[in-house]
Motif scaffolding. Sequence first.
Motif, short mmCIF file in Angstrom:
data_model
loop_
_atom_site.label_atom_id
_atom_site.label_comp_id
_atom_site.label_asym_id
_atom_site.label_seq_id
_atom_site.Cartn_x
_atom_site.Cartn_y
_atom_site.Cartn_z
N ASN A 25 -5.25 6.73 -15.35
CA ASN A 25 -5.93 5.51 -14.91
C ASN A 25 -4.96 4.58 -14.17
O ASN A 25 -5.31 3.97 -13.15
N ILE A 26 -3.73 4.49 -14.66
CA ILE A 26 -2.73 3.63 -14.00
C ILE A 26 -2.44 4.16 -12.60
O ILE A 26 -2.39 3.40 -11.62
N LEU A 27 -2.29 5.49 -12.47
CA LEU A 27 -2.01 6.08 -11.15
C LEU A 27 -3.15 5.81 -10.17
O LEU A 27 -2.92 5.66 -8.97
N LEU A 28 -4.38 5.73 -10.70
CA LEU A 28 -5.52 5.46 -9.82
C LEU A 28 -5.44 4.08 -9.18
O LEU A 28 -6.07 3.83 -8.14
N PHE A 29 -4.68 3.19 -9.78
CA PHE A 29 -4.50 1.86 -9.19
C PHE A 29 -3.57 1.89 -7.98
O PHE A 29 -3.38 0.87 -7.32
N PHE A 30 -2.99 3.07 -7.71
CA PHE A 30 -2.12 3.22 -6.54
C PHE A 30 -2.75 4.26 -5.62
O PHE A 30 -2.36 5.43 -5.64
N PRO A 31 -3.74 3.86 -4.81
CA PRO A 31 -4.50 4.81 -4.01
C PRO A 31 -3.60 5.62 -3.10
O PRO A 31 -2.81 5.06 -2.34
N GLY A 32 -3.71 6.94 -3.19
CA GLY A 32 -2.88 7.82 -2.39
C GLY A 32 -1.41 7.74 -2.74
O GLY A 32 -0.56 8.18 -1.98
N GLY A 33 -1.09 7.14 -3.91
CA GLY A 33 0.30 7.05 -4.34
C GLY A 33 1.03 5.83 -3.81
O GLY A 33 2.24 5.72 -3.94
N LYS A 34 0.27 4.91 -3.19
CA LYS A 34 0.93 3.72 -2.64
C LYS A 34 0.33 2.45 -3.25
O LYS A 34 -0.78 2.47 -3.77
N VAL A 35 1.09 1.38 -3.15
CA VAL A 35 0.59 0.10 -3.61
C VAL A 35 -0.51 -0.38 -2.66
O VAL A 35 -0.31 -0.39 -1.44
N ALA A 36 -1.68 -0.73 -3.23
CA ALA A 36 -2.78 -1.18 -2.38
C ALA A 36 -2.45 -2.54 -1.76
O ALA A 36 -1.87 -3.40 -2.43
N GLU A 37 -2.83 -2.71 -0.50
CA GLU A 37 -2.57 -3.99 0.14
C GLU A 37 -3.43 -5.10 -0.45
O GLU A 37 -3.06 -6.26 -0.46
N ASP A 38 -4.59 -4.68 -0.94
CA ASP A 38 -5.53 -5.65 -1.48
C ASP A 38 -6.26 -5.00 -2.64
O ASP A 38 -6.64 -3.84 -2.56
N SER A 39 -6.46 -5.74 -3.72
CA SER A 39 -7.07 -5.13 -4.91
C SER A 39 -8.51 -4.71 -4.65
O SER A 39 -9.03 -3.83 -5.32
N THR A 40 -9.15 -5.29 -3.63
CA THR A 40 -10.52 -4.88 -3.32
C THR A 40 -10.57 -3.52 -2.64
O THR A 40 -11.64 -2.96 -2.46
N HIS A 41 -9.40 -2.98 -2.28
CA HIS A 41 -9.36 -1.66 -1.65
C HIS A 41 -9.40 -0.54 -2.68
O HIS A 41 -9.48 0.62 -2.33
N ILE A 42 -9.30 -0.90 -3.95
CA ILE A 42 -9.30 0.10 -5.02
C ILE A 42 -10.74 0.34 -5.48
O ILE A 42 -11.51 -0.62 -5.64
N SER A 43 -11.11 1.59 -5.67
CA SER A 43 -12.49 1.93 -6.06
C SER A 43 -12.89 1.20 -7.35
O SER A 43 -12.09 1.06 -8.27
#
Length: 201
Positions: A25-43
Motif C-alpha cells: 500500500n505504501i508503494l502504491l503512493f509512489f505511482p510508477g515508483g516516483k514521488v507524485a507531483e500532486d496527491s490528486t494524481h494518486i488513484s
Amino acid sequence: MCSGGCAKCLGISLLPLAVLCVLANILLFFPGGKVAEDSTHISDEVWYFGGILGAGVLMIFPALVFLGLKNNDCCGCCGNKSCGERFAMFSSIIFAAIGFVGAGYCFIISAIAINKGPKCQNQSGNWTYPFNNGDYLGNSTLQQECVNPKDIIPWNLTLFLLLLLMSGVQAVLCAIQAINGLMGTLCGRCKSGCCGGDGPV
Ligand SMILES: *[C@@H]1O[C@H](CO)[C@@H](O)[C@H](O)[C@H]1NC(C)=O
C-alpha cells in the motif's frame, strides 16, 4: 481438527502477510515508483488504505491473539482444569471475524482498483481514469491512453494483485481460525482421544 498449536501457526503466517500488505500500500503512493507531483494524481483506491488499515493494522490484533493461543488447546479446557482456555478460544472467533473484515476490505478495494484501472494523465493532458471494467487488461493499444506517470499500469496492477492475493489468503486463514475457535469452544472431541495424551488429534 487443529487447535491452539494450529492457531499459533496461523498467527505466524498472518503477521508477515500484514507487513507485506502495508508495504504494498505504501508503494502504491509512489505511482510508477516516483514521488507524485500532486496527491490528486494518486488513484482513489490507494487512499482507501486497504493494505495499511484493513490487511495491515487490523490484522495485527487477530495475529497476536492467535499466537497467544498456543497453550489453550481444547484438551486444556475439557480436561479437569479451568475453562478459561475455552473462553480464549471463543474470543479468538471474534478476532478472527475482525481479521476477516479487514482482509475482506482490502480484497474488495484491490479488486475494484484492478477493474477500474489507475488514474493517469491521458493524451489530452487530463488526469482521469481512462479505463472501464478491466478493458485495459491485455489491450496494449488501450493502455497507451495512459501517458503519465510512466509504468503506472504495471505498477498499480502488480501491487493491487499482490494485495488481492495476500488479503485473500488472510481471509481464508481467519476463516479457518473461526472454525477452529468454534471447535475449541464447543470442545466436541475432547473426551475422546485428544484429552488422553499429548495434544490435539
Ligand atoms: C483494444 O482497445 C481498442 C480501443 O478501444 C479497440 O479498438 C481494440 O479492439 C481492443 N483490442 C482488443 C484486442 O480487444
